[in-house]
Motif scaffolding. Structure first.
Motif, PDB file in Angstrom:
ATOM      1  N   THR A  50       7.164   2.382   0.904  1.00 29.15           N
ATOM      2  CA  THR A  50       7.248   1.043   0.736  1.00 29.15           C
ATOM      3  C   THR A  50       8.493   0.383   0.787  1.00 29.15           C
ATOM      4  O   THR A  50       9.521   1.193   1.051  1.00 29.15           O
ATOM      5  CB  THR A  50       6.845   0.689  -0.839  1.00 29.15           C
ATOM      6  N   GLU A  51       8.675  -0.760   0.709  1.00 22.93           N
ATOM      7  CA  GLU A  51      10.107  -1.398   0.716  1.00 22.93           C
ATOM      8  C   GLU A  51      11.185  -1.124  -0.442  1.00 22.93           C
ATOM      9  O   GLU A  51      12.059  -1.122  -0.066  1.00 22.93           O
ATOM     10  CB  GLU A  51       9.998  -2.952   0.725  1.00 22.93           C
ATOM     11  N   ASP A  52      10.567  -0.510  -1.575  1.00 17.39           N
ATOM     12  CA  ASP A  52      11.446  -0.028  -2.585  1.00 17.39           C
ATOM     13  C   ASP A  52      11.436   1.475  -2.584  1.00 17.39           C
ATOM     14  O   ASP A  52      11.960   2.391  -3.408  1.00 17.39           O
ATOM     15  CB  ASP A  52      11.045  -0.334  -3.966  1.00 17.39           C
ATOM     16  N   GLY A  53      11.011   2.231  -1.359  1.00 17.97           N
ATOM     17  CA  GLY A  53      11.433   3.610  -0.896  1.00 17.97           C
ATOM     18  C   GLY A  53      10.416   4.572  -1.787  1.00 17.97           C
ATOM     19  O   GLY A  53      10.817   5.553  -1.723  1.00 17.97           O
ATOM     20  N   GLY A  54       9.192   3.943  -1.880  1.00 18.39           N
ATOM     21  CA  GLY A  54       8.232   4.861  -2.543  1.00 18.39           C
ATOM     22  C   GLY A  54       7.121   5.121  -1.431  1.00 18.39           C
ATOM     23  O   GLY A  54       7.197   4.816  -0.375  1.00 18.39           O
ATOM     24  N   GLU A  55       6.091   5.486  -2.220  1.00 16.16           N
ATOM     25  CA  GLU A  55       4.747   5.897  -1.339  1.00 16.16           C
ATOM     26  C   GLU A  55       3.627   5.261  -2.063  1.00 16.16           C
ATOM     27  O   GLU A  55       3.326   5.538  -3.127  1.00 16.16           O
ATOM     28  CB  GLU A  55       4.600   7.505  -1.309  1.00 16.16           C
ATOM     29  N   ILE A  56       2.792   4.635  -1.015  1.00 18.12           N
ATOM     30  CA  ILE A  56       1.393   4.310  -1.717  1.00 18.12           C
ATOM     31  C   ILE A  56       0.331   4.586  -0.876  1.00 18.12           C
ATOM     32  O   ILE A  56       0.508   4.939   0.335  1.00 18.12           O
ATOM     33  CB  ILE A  56       1.457   2.716  -2.106  1.00 18.12           C
ATOM     34  N   GLY A  57      -0.793   4.294  -1.172  1.00 20.28           N
ATOM     35  CA  GLY A  57      -2.058   4.392  -0.161  1.00 20.28           C
ATOM     36  C   GLY A  57      -2.080   3.319   1.103  1.00 20.28           C
ATOM     37  O   GLY A  57      -1.479   2.150   0.833  1.00 20.28           O
ATOM     38  N   ARG A  58      -2.312   3.812   2.286  1.00 16.48           N
ATOM     39  CA  ARG A  58      -2.217   3.005   3.360  1.00 16.48           C
ATOM     40  C   ARG A  58      -3.058   1.839   3.089  1.00 16.48           C
ATOM     41  O   ARG A  58      -2.860   0.699   3.645  1.00 16.48           O
ATOM     42  CB  ARG A  58      -2.644   3.811   4.741  1.00 16.48           C
ATOM     43  N   GLN A  60      -3.631  -0.107   0.584  1.00 15.24           N
ATOM     44  CA  GLN A  60      -2.716  -1.093  -0.066  1.00 15.24           C
ATOM     45  C   GLN A  60      -1.890  -1.720   0.763  1.00 15.24           C
ATOM     46  O   GLN A  60      -1.326  -2.834   0.526  1.00 15.24           O
ATOM     47  CB  GLN A  60      -2.308  -0.456  -1.394  1.00 15.24           C
ATOM     48  N   ALA A  61      -1.092  -1.081   1.827  1.00 11.42           N
ATOM     49  CA  ALA A  61      -0.430  -1.571   2.532  1.00 11.42           C
ATOM     50  C   ALA A  61      -1.087  -2.596   3.617  1.00 11.42           C
ATOM     51  O   ALA A  61      -0.399  -3.750   3.895  1.00 11.42           O
ATOM     52  CB  ALA A  61       0.277  -0.535   3.556  1.00 11.42           C
ATOM     53  N   VAL A  62      -2.427  -2.339   3.909  1.00 11.52           N
ATOM     54  CA  VAL A  62      -3.128  -3.332   4.628  1.00 11.52           C
ATOM     55  C   VAL A  62      -3.465  -4.637   3.986  1.00 11.52           C
ATOM     56  O   VAL A  62      -3.229  -5.658   4.049  1.00 11.52           O
ATOM     57  CB  VAL A  62      -4.461  -2.592   5.269  1.00 11.52           C
ATOM     58  N   GLN A  63      -3.688  -4.135   2.647  1.00 11.03           N
ATOM     59  CA  GLN A  63      -3.901  -5.476   1.629  1.00 11.03           C
ATOM     60  C   GLN A  63      -2.633  -6.079   1.468  1.00 11.03           C
ATOM     61  O   GLN A  63      -2.726  -7.319   1.579  1.00 11.03           O
ATOM     62  CB  GLN A  63      -4.375  -4.941   0.392  1.00 11.03           C
ATOM     63  N   ALA A  64      -1.534  -5.435   1.343  1.00 10.34           N
ATOM     64  CA  ALA A  64      -0.343  -6.327   1.305  1.00 10.34           C
ATOM     65  C   ALA A  64       0.167  -7.217   2.645  1.00 10.34           C
ATOM     66  O   ALA A  64       0.264  -8.383   2.536  1.00 10.34           O
ATOM     67  CB  ALA A  64       0.981  -5.370   1.218  1.00 10.34           C
ATOM     68  N   GLN A  65      -0.504  -6.639   3.855  1.00  9.53           N
ATOM     69  CA  GLN A  65      -0.408  -7.313   4.955  1.00  9.53           C
ATOM     70  C   GLN A  65      -1.231  -8.748   4.821  1.00  9.53           C
ATOM     71  O   GLN A  65      -0.933  -9.704   5.318  1.00  9.53           O
ATOM     72  CB  GLN A  65      -0.915  -6.728   6.218  1.00  9.53           C
ATOM     73  N   ALA A  66      -2.327  -8.455   4.327  1.00  9.99           N
ATOM     74  CA  ALA A  66      -3.268  -9.784   4.061  1.00  9.99           C
ATOM     75  C   ALA A  66      -2.773 -10.609   3.129  1.00  9.99           C
ATOM     76  O   ALA A  66      -3.197 -11.819   3.284  1.00  9.99           O
ATOM     77  CB  ALA A  66      -5.004  -8.905   3.665  1.00  9.99           C
ATOM     78  N   CYS A  67      -1.844 -10.395   2.297  1.00 12.01           N
ATOM     79  CA  CYS A  67      -1.144 -11.189   1.363  1.00 12.01           C
ATOM     80  C   CYS A  67       0.140 -11.796   2.029  1.00 12.01           C
ATOM     81  O   CYS A  67       0.799 -12.628   1.235  1.00 12.01           O
ATOM     82  CB  CYS A  67      -0.743 -10.491   0.031  1.00 12.01           C
ATOM     83  N   GLY A  68       0.641 -11.228   3.060  1.00 15.57           N
ATOM     84  CA  GLY A  68       1.593 -11.551   3.499  1.00 15.57           C
ATOM     85  C   GLY A  68       3.265 -10.945   2.865  1.00 15.57           C
ATOM     86  O   GLY A  68       4.063 -11.626   3.122  1.00 15.57           O
ATOM     87  N   LEU A  69       2.587  -9.838   2.219  1.00 17.63           N
ATOM     88  CA  LEU A  69       3.761  -9.320   1.496  1.00 17.63           C
ATOM     89  C   LEU A  69       4.214  -7.807   2.287  1.00 17.63           C
ATOM     90  O   LEU A  69       3.289  -7.062   2.916  1.00 17.63           O
ATOM     91  CB  LEU A  69       3.185  -8.860   0.317  1.00 17.63           C
ATOM     92  N   ALA A  70       5.478  -7.350   2.008  1.00 14.90           N
ATOM     93  CA  ALA A  70       5.690  -6.075   2.205  1.00 14.90           C
ATOM     94  C   ALA A  70       5.119  -5.005   1.208  1.00 14.90           C
ATOM     95  O   ALA A  70       5.078  -5.378   0.002  1.00 14.90           O
ATOM     96  CB  ALA A  70       7.295  -5.734   2.366  1.00 14.90           C
ATOM     97  N   PRO A  71       4.715  -3.819   1.564  1.00 14.44           N
ATOM     98  CA  PRO A  71       4.110  -2.905   0.599  1.00 14.44           C
ATOM     99  C   PRO A  71       5.280  -2.514  -0.531  1.00 14.44           C
ATOM    100  O   PRO A  71       6.706  -2.537  -0.344  1.00 14.44           O
ATOM    101  CB  PRO A  71       3.971  -1.637   1.347  1.00 14.44           C
ATOM    102  N   HIS A  72       4.668  -2.418  -1.731  1.00 16.73           N
ATOM    103  CA  HIS A  72       5.443  -2.220  -2.954  1.00 16.73           C
ATOM    104  C   HIS A  72       4.706  -1.126  -3.725  1.00 16.73           C
ATOM    105  O   HIS A  72       3.705  -1.040  -3.687  1.00 16.73           O
ATOM    106  CB  HIS A  72       5.491  -3.410  -3.797  1.00 16.73           C
ATOM    107  N   THR A  73       5.567  -0.259  -4.562  1.00 16.62           N
ATOM    108  CA  THR A  73       4.963   0.639  -5.306  1.00 16.62           C
ATOM    109  C   THR A  73       4.141   0.305  -6.564  1.00 16.62           C
ATOM    110  O   THR A  73       3.042   1.081  -6.767  1.00 16.62           O
ATOM    111  CB  THR A  73       5.987   1.734  -5.960  1.00 16.62           C
ATOM    112  N   HIS A  93       4.574   5.605  -9.225  1.00 14.33           N
ATOM    113  CA  HIS A  93       5.307   4.510  -8.764  1.00 14.33           C
ATOM    114  C   HIS A  93       5.981   5.169  -7.811  1.00 14.33           C
ATOM    115  O   HIS A  93       7.441   4.937  -7.724  1.00 14.33           O
ATOM    116  CB  HIS A  93       6.561   4.366 -10.102  1.00 14.33           C
ATOM    117  N   GLY A  94       5.389   5.790  -6.655  1.00 16.67           N
ATOM    118  CA  GLY A  94       6.225   6.003  -5.331  1.00 16.67           C
ATOM    119  C   GLY A  94       6.446   7.567  -5.345  1.00 16.67           C
ATOM    120  O   GLY A  94       6.973   7.693  -4.276  1.00 16.67           O
ATOM    121  N   ARG A  95       6.651   8.320  -6.278  1.00 16.49           N
ATOM    122  CA  ARG A  95       7.492   9.664  -6.295  1.00 16.49           C
ATOM    123  C   ARG A  95       6.789  10.616  -6.915  1.00 16.49           C
ATOM    124  O   ARG A  95       5.737  10.540  -7.950  1.00 16.49           O
ATOM    125  CB  ARG A  95       8.818   9.430  -7.431  1.00 16.49           C
TER     126      ARG A  95
END
Length: 490
Positions: A50-58, A60-73, A93-95
């Motif tokens: 993520t942009e805040d240096g953590g880890e989330i499911g991929r 949710q990264a695709v869903q963030a793209q759908a929202c026009g957002l960078a992935p966040h924890t 929270h990404g850790r």
């Protein structure tokens, strides 16, 4: 700001929750709504940095793209990465915070709930709408106590739910009615409607069943989504099928490791019209190919043992003798070295495993996970690349003096053998940049590779599923549910 919240739950795993959430996010974004995705608890070996240096499911990264957002924890505050049939690494929270077995995690969910609600509150402050994805099924009554993934979350934040079922797997009416029957009265009241997913055929033949369903349950069918072929959306966790392109110009073979992780690295290859990707499972015989990819692994030493037990050491040796290329990604890179040391028992019992000794390096697994998004250039053709690192291992050895890529921040990564037949890298997503993909395909033997941009293909797929929302769902009813205008007693 207090966001409108809508939760998508499914009758089963792989019912289409992730896809429907991405579609709803893009649909709302088109309407000018500041929207964010949310999955309280996810279990997946495919993850993103993520942009805040953590880890989330991929997903949710695709869903963030759908929202026009960078992935966040905050989009996925609790992520479980299975390391065995009964245990998983717990990421909050990404850790990474713990390695727990299933029974212990069931008790830990009281703590995880606080992280979920904290992320929920922050998103509701920042956005106008939050579209939430459940996990598995709300009808898993054995997991109801301390639930944070489905109705436990919905009840805690008081949000409406829509229930999606996959008609392609059969039994869709039983799935929907049975799921409702296993919910408590308050949970049942939260379900504001149904979405039937992956329909193929004449909708008129389905209509009597839809009418029966509405009469039987008192819930509206919000729409029937068609089976959309050719979507390029990253899988939550399920391994995709082989690409089955007979006559393709280049063949890639991938072992299906028991703890394979981030197999989404292969999506760009699977999408390429000139490339056939074949996944080989237990007891399978690797066919002749141009390139073998050793993917990432959540349990590198255990998967090394599995590869040996399934004849892959001999298969790789034979492949190299005949001039084939070999690429190791993350755990695959570690396997190519002389040894993998796990003195702290990060991935299981402490100890050392011999690697394939195809690159002069050794890896030691360490408690602190390395998480970073990266950009740079490949040693091959100086092609631009981008991707991300998620690993616990630190590798050392002479092979690293010939790195496979150099980063914009001055770092170097991976290794390339002197004869350029073997490449190793810690970079996930190494095929995603179209120039890096073309360079790697040329290296593997495809001289006239067509240009493929997997990011653009994913965005086009998100557009298609948002179009399907407009065409096949009752959009006015969706807005009423989101605005709580249809609120009933809960």
């Amino acid at each position: 700001m207090s966001a409108r919240v809508l939760m998508v739950q499914g009758c089963t795993s792989d019912a289409g929750k992730s896809t429907l959430v991405a579609a709803l996010c893009r649909w709302l974004r088109r309407r000018g709504v500041a929207v964010a995705p949310f999955k309280p608890q996810n279990m997946a070996l495919n993850s993103a940095v993520t942009e805040d240096g953590g880890e989330i499911g991929r997903a949710q990264a695709v869903q963030a793209q759908a929202c026009g957002l960078a992935p966040h924890t905050d989009f996925n505050p609790v992520l479980l990465k299975p390391s065995s049939d009964t245990g998983a690494q717990v990421i909050v929270h990404g850790r990474a915070v713990a390695q727990l077995d299933a029974r212990t995690y069931h008790d830990y969910k009281r703590i995880a709930r606080d992280a979920v609600l904290a992320s929920h509150a922050r998103l509701c402050e920042r956005f106008e709408a939050v579209i939430v994805e459940g996990a598995g099924s709300p009808a898993e009554i054995n997991l109801r106590a301390n639930d944070i993934a489905n109705m436990g979350y919905a009840e805690a934040v008081d949000c409406p739910v829509i229930l999606v079922a996959d008609i392609d797997r059969g039994g869709v009416f039983a799935h929907l009615v049975g799921t409702l029957a296993l919910l408590s009265p308050s949970e049942r009241a939260r379900v504001r409607g149904f979405v039937i997913n992956r329909f193929r055929g004449d909708i008129a033949l389905l209509q009597p069943g839809l009418e029966w369903l509405e009469r039987e349950t008192g819930k509206p069918v919000l729409g029937v989504l068609p089976y959309l072929q050719g979507l390029h959306l990253e899988a939550e966790d399920a391994l995709p099928e082989s690409s089955d392109k007979h006559g393709a110009s280049l063949r890639v073979v991938v072992p299906v490791l028991p703890r394979i992780s981030n197999h989404t690295d292969l999506d760009a290859l699977r999408a390429h019209p000139q490339v056939e990707v074949i996944f080989v499972g237990p007891n399978g015989t690797p066919p002749p190919c141009d390139l073998i990819v050793l993917p990432g692994s959540k349990a590198t030493r255990a998967d090394l043992a599995w590869l040996r037990a399934n004849g892959w050491e001999e298969a790789i040796s034979r492949h190299l003798r005949y001039g084939g290329k070999l690429l190791g990604i993350c755990g695959g890179l570690q396997m190519l070295g002389r040894a993998v040391h796990d003195p702290h028992g990060i991935e299981g019992e402490s100890g050392t495993s011999a690697g394939f000794a195809l690159l002069d390096l050794e890896t030691t697994l360490e408690p602190e996970k390395q998480l970073r998004n990266v950009a740079g250039r490949l040693a091959l053709d100086d092609a631009p690349m981008r991707g991300y690192e998620i690993h616990c291992g630190t590798s050392v050895g002479a092979a690293l003096s010939s790195p496979s890529n150099r980063r914009d921040d001055g770092r170097v990564d991976g290794a390339m053998s002197d004869d350029r037949q073997i490449i190793g890298t810690y970079v996930h997503g190494i095929f995603d940049h179209p120039d890096a993909l073309a360079a790697l395909l040329r290296w593997a033997g495809l001289r006239d590779a067509q240009r493929v941009d997997i990011h653009a293909l994913r965005d086009a797929s998100i557009e298609r599923i948002a179009d399907a929302i407009n065409a096949h769902l009752d959009c006015d009813a969706l807005l009423r549910i989101l605005d709580r205008e249809d609120a009933c007693e809960v």
